[in-house]
Design a protein around this motif. Structure first.
Motif, short mmCIF file in Angstrom:
data_model
loop_
_atom_site.label_atom_id
_atom_site.label_comp_id
_atom_site.label_asym_id
_atom_site.label_seq_id
_atom_site.Cartn_x
_atom_site.Cartn_y
_atom_site.Cartn_z
N LEU A 1 0.86 -1.18 0.00
CA LEU A 1 0.00 0.00 0.00
C LEU A 1 0.89 1.23 0.00
CD1 LEU A 1 -2.70 1.51 0.30
CD2 LEU A 1 -2.57 1.06 2.77
N TYR A 2 0.65 2.10 -0.98
CA TYR A 2 1.47 3.30 -1.16
C TYR A 2 0.69 4.55 -0.80
CZ TYR A 2 4.42 0.23 -4.05
OH TYR A 2 5.21 -0.80 -4.52
N GLU A 3 1.36 5.67 -0.92
CA GLU A 3 0.71 6.97 -0.74
C GLU A 3 -0.41 7.11 -1.77
OE1 GLU A 3 1.98 11.72 -0.66
OE2 GLU A 3 3.50 10.15 -0.84
N GLY A 4 -1.53 7.67 -1.34
CA GLY A 4 -2.66 7.83 -2.25
C GLY A 4 -3.48 6.58 -2.43
N ASP A 5 -3.30 5.58 -1.56
CA ASP A 5 -4.09 4.35 -1.54
C ASP A 5 -3.85 3.45 -2.74
OD1 ASP A 5 -5.25 5.10 0.87
OD2 ASP A 5 -6.87 6.19 -0.11
N ALA A 6 -2.74 3.62 -3.46
CA ALA A 6 -2.40 2.71 -4.55
C ALA A 6 -1.92 1.39 -3.97
CB ALA A 6 -1.31 3.32 -5.43
N VAL A 7 -2.38 0.27 -4.57
CA VAL A 7 -2.05 -1.07 -4.08
C VAL A 7 -1.47 -1.90 -5.22
CG1 VAL A 7 -2.94 -3.20 -3.06
CG2 VAL A 7 -3.86 -0.99 -2.33
N ARG A 8 -0.36 -2.57 -4.94
CA ARG A 8 0.25 -3.52 -5.88
C ARG A 8 0.14 -4.91 -5.25
NH1 ARG A 8 4.16 -2.18 -9.57
NH2 ARG A 8 4.65 -0.30 -8.38
N VAL A 9 -0.17 -5.95 -6.05
CA VAL A 9 -0.45 -7.28 -5.49
C VAL A 9 0.28 -8.36 -6.29
CG1 VAL A 9 -2.26 -8.97 -4.95
CG2 VAL A 9 -2.74 -6.51 -4.75
N MET A 10 0.79 -9.38 -5.58
CA MET A 10 1.36 -10.57 -6.20
C MET A 10 0.86 -11.80 -5.44
SD MET A 10 3.27 -9.43 -8.71
CE MET A 10 4.52 -10.63 -9.16
N GLU A 11 0.89 -12.96 -6.13
CA GLU A 11 0.40 -14.20 -5.52
C GLU A 11 1.43 -15.32 -5.64
OE1 GLU A 11 -4.23 -14.83 -6.00
OE2 GLU A 11 -3.38 -14.24 -7.95
N ASP A 12 1.37 -16.26 -4.70
CA ASP A 12 2.20 -17.46 -4.75
C ASP A 12 1.60 -18.50 -3.82
OD1 ASP A 12 5.18 -18.23 -5.82
OD2 ASP A 12 4.75 -19.23 -3.91
N ILE A 13 1.97 -19.75 -4.03
CA ILE A 13 1.47 -20.81 -3.16
C ILE A 13 2.11 -20.72 -1.77
CG2 ILE A 13 3.19 -22.56 -3.77
CD1 ILE A 13 0.72 -24.53 -3.91
N GLY A 14 3.25 -20.04 -1.66
CA GLY A 14 3.90 -19.83 -0.37
C GLY A 14 3.75 -18.40 0.10
N ARG A 15 3.46 -18.22 1.39
CA ARG A 15 3.28 -16.87 1.93
C ARG A 15 4.53 -16.02 1.77
NH1 ARG A 15 3.30 -16.76 7.03
NH2 ARG A 15 4.17 -18.86 7.27
N HIS A 16 5.67 -16.59 2.14
CA HIS A 16 6.91 -15.81 2.07
C HIS A 16 7.34 -15.57 0.63
CE1 HIS A 16 9.03 -19.68 1.48
NE2 HIS A 16 8.20 -20.13 2.41
N ASN A 17 6.99 -16.50 -0.28
CA ASN A 17 7.27 -16.27 -1.70
C ASN A 17 6.45 -15.11 -2.25
OD1 ASN A 17 8.99 -18.50 -1.74
ND2 ASN A 17 7.37 -19.89 -2.41
N ALA A 18 5.19 -15.02 -1.83
CA ALA A 18 4.36 -13.90 -2.27
C ALA A 18 4.95 -12.57 -1.81
CB ALA A 18 2.93 -14.06 -1.73
N VAL A 19 5.52 -12.56 -0.60
CA VAL A 19 6.16 -11.34 -0.10
C VAL A 19 7.41 -11.03 -0.93
CG1 VAL A 19 7.33 -10.28 1.87
CG2 VAL A 19 5.23 -11.60 2.22
N ASP A 20 8.22 -12.05 -1.23
CA ASP A 20 9.39 -11.83 -2.09
C ASP A 20 8.96 -11.27 -3.44
OD1 ASP A 20 11.22 -12.69 -0.23
OD2 ASP A 20 11.41 -14.72 -1.05
N LYS A 21 7.89 -11.81 -4.01
CA LYS A 21 7.45 -11.36 -5.33
C LYS A 21 6.98 -9.91 -5.31
CE LYS A 21 6.19 -15.80 -7.41
NZ LYS A 21 5.10 -16.65 -7.95
N ILE A 22 6.27 -9.51 -4.25
CA ILE A 22 5.78 -8.14 -4.22
C ILE A 22 6.93 -7.16 -3.99
CG2 ILE A 22 5.20 -8.01 -1.75
CD1 ILE A 22 3.22 -6.55 -4.73
N ILE A 23 7.93 -7.57 -3.21
CA ILE A 23 9.13 -6.74 -3.05
C ILE A 23 9.88 -6.64 -4.37
CG2 ILE A 23 11.40 -6.62 -1.94
CD1 ILE A 23 10.09 -7.74 0.59
N GLY A 24 10.01 -7.77 -5.07
CA GLY A 24 10.67 -7.76 -6.37
C GLY A 24 9.94 -6.90 -7.38
N ALA A 25 8.61 -6.97 -7.38
CA ALA A 25 7.82 -6.15 -8.30
C ALA A 25 8.03 -4.67 -8.01
CB ALA A 25 6.34 -6.51 -8.18
#
Length: 255
Positions: free
Chosen positions: A152-176
């Motif tokens: 969640l960014y300034e101005g309520d912008a949201v970027r989302v990623m998915e994965d079968i693993g919780r920590h992988n999804a976090v890695d993917k959103i950081i990478g994005a």
């Protein structure tokens, strides 16, 4: 496959969440092997290195992905000091966030103290961000088997990623985020499930001050969050939440 409904077995088709091995190599050195969904693997590799090892300028790296039948290889090249990096010999499963640690002090020592300063967030804005994330969870709607992580960014912008693993999804959103050259820093890390220690550690290394999850926060996540100056918001739904950590200059109850 068969479905059981109304006391009968019915033959039907369904979609399953993809899961396979992903081997991450950096400058020719095998870093780790993950069990992960095989989508968005460039983001996974970039996010994993950023969250676990070091930050870097994405313009200075090159990433190649090779796909096999049930395995994939992510090969990164760039200005990395890989000789001093710890490699993992075992496979990191979709539920494993601390497989390489065997003692609590060693785990907590990997977290940083977050010092990011952003405008104060009201709780309703975070709750609305979860609705935006849910509308972007296409993989979960099709399979019912994928976790999501959002920023969640300034101005309520949201970027989302998915994965079968919780920590992988976090890695993917950081990478994005890293690959997007986004000028604004993320205010909140959003989680579609529970929050464990491993995710708090990743957020601390990426200097994210607030983690909000639909599910629970573990006791070790709470300990790590307090040590890292992170605010944990858990069980956020229907206008209610459980909050661990600082409120001042972070979040407020209403507009």
């Amino acid at each position: 496959m068969h479905r059981w409904k109304q006391d009968e077995f019915v033959f039907d088709n369904d979609m399953l969440a993809n899961e396979g091995l992903v081997h991450l190599h950096v400058n020719g050195k095998r870093l780790t092997s993950l069990l992960a969904s095989h989508e968005d693997l460039v983001e996974l590799g970039v996010g994993h290195v950023t969250a676990e090892y070091q930050s870097f300028d994405p313009a200075l790296i090159d990433v190649e992905v090779e796909y096999g039948k049930d395995e994939a290889k992510v090969d990164m090249h760039g200005p990395f000091d890989v000789e001093n990096w710890t490699t993992r010999d075992r496979v990191v499963t979709t539920s494993c966030g601390a497989c390489e640690h065997d003692a609590l002090p060693a785990m907590l020592a990997t977290s940083n103290v977050v010092n990011a300063v952003h405008p104060v967030r009201h709780m309703h804005s975070i709750e609305h961000a979860f609705q935006a994330m849910k509308s972007s969870q296409d993989g979960f709607r099709m399979t019912g088997g994928l976790h999501a992580a959002g920023l969640l960014y300034e101005g309520d912008a949201v970027r989302v990623m998915e994965d079968i693993g919780r920590h992988n999804a976090v890695d993917k959103i950081i990478g994005a985020h890293v690959l997007s050259n986004e000028q604004h820093e993320p205010h909140v890390l959003l989680l579609s499930g529970r929050c464990g220690w491993d995710i708090v550690a990743k957020a601390s290394r990426f200097n994210i001050p607030i983690i909000a999850s639909i599910g629970a926060a573990s006791s070790l996540a709470a300990t790590a969050a307090r040590a890292s100056n992170i605010t944990l918001v858990s069980f956020l739904r229907d206008g209610k939440a459980v909050i661990i950590g600082p409120l001042k200059d972070r979040i407020k109850a209403k507009d």
